[in-house]
Design a protein around this motif. Structure first.
Motif, short mmCIF file in Angstrom:
data_model
loop_
_atom_site.label_atom_id
_atom_site.label_comp_id
_atom_site.label_asym_id
_atom_site.label_seq_id
_atom_site.Cartn_x
_atom_site.Cartn_y
_atom_site.Cartn_z
N UNK A 160 0.87 -1.18 0.00
CA UNK A 160 0.00 0.00 0.00
C UNK A 160 0.91 1.23 0.00
N UNK A 161 0.88 1.99 -1.06
CA UNK A 161 1.77 3.14 -1.21
C UNK A 161 1.12 4.38 -0.61
N UNK A 162 0.98 4.34 0.73
CA UNK A 162 0.38 5.46 1.45
C UNK A 162 0.87 5.44 2.89
N UNK A 163 0.87 6.62 3.49
CA UNK A 163 1.20 6.71 4.91
C UNK A 163 0.02 6.15 5.70
N UNK A 164 0.33 5.46 6.77
CA UNK A 164 -0.69 4.96 7.69
C UNK A 164 -0.32 5.42 9.09
N UNK A 165 -1.14 5.14 10.06
CA UNK A 165 -0.86 5.62 11.41
C UNK A 165 0.02 4.68 12.22
N UNK A 166 -0.21 3.37 12.09
CA UNK A 166 0.54 2.40 12.88
C UNK A 166 0.70 1.11 12.10
N UNK A 167 1.86 0.51 12.23
CA UNK A 167 2.14 -0.82 11.67
C UNK A 167 2.68 -1.69 12.79
#
Length: 143
Positions: free
Chosen positions: A61-68
């Motif tokens: 997924x080529x997007x910023x997310x909040x937590x991994x």
């Protein structure tokens, strides 16, 4: 006892010792609730750009997310990666404190390390209930 290590790899937010202590308490409380008595957890604070790269590499997924979250095993439970920029934005968007948002992202991440997920509605509901139970126990309900 859960051993928590913090890595601050960003310059967007100051993550002070008080915040680290709170987030360590979130992790140990979640561990107690879930019956874990040992292990290690690493929590890293990164930029949106860095979490975007990780999200692309590991989740395609080529997007910023909040937590991994990256589970490892029973001894080294795994890594939680938090975007400080997304945390600040979401705290404002949801109308609660940054402290509460970082605590939420941390409990969300640790529950993933414990094997919880939110692909289906039933799993999502179970995970949300556990998140709120832990945050309420720490007096971090929505403010």
């Amino acid at each position: 006892m859960i051993n928590v290590e913090f890595n601050d790899m960003q310059d967007f937010l100051e993550i002070d010792q008080e915040m680290k202590d709170l987030l360590a308490k979130v992790i140990t409380t979640a561990a107690e609730v879930e019956g874990y008595s040992g292990g290690e957890v690493s929590v890293a604070f990164v930029s949106n750009e860095e979490i975007r790269k990780l999200n692309k590499k590991y989740r395609e997924l080529d997007e910023a997310t909040d937590v991994l979250s990256f589970p490892i095993d029973d001894e080294v439970l795994g890594d939680i990666i938090i975007s400080s920029q997304r945390a600040a934005l979401q705290a404002e968007e949801y109308g609660h404190s940054l402290k509460r948002e970082l605590a939420y992202l941390t409990v969300h991440g640790i529950l993933h390390l414990f094997g919880y997920d939110h692909h289906g509605q039933e799993e999502k509901n179970e995970m949300r209930q556990k998140e709120e139970r832990i945050l309420t126990e720490l007096d971090l309900s929505r403010d």
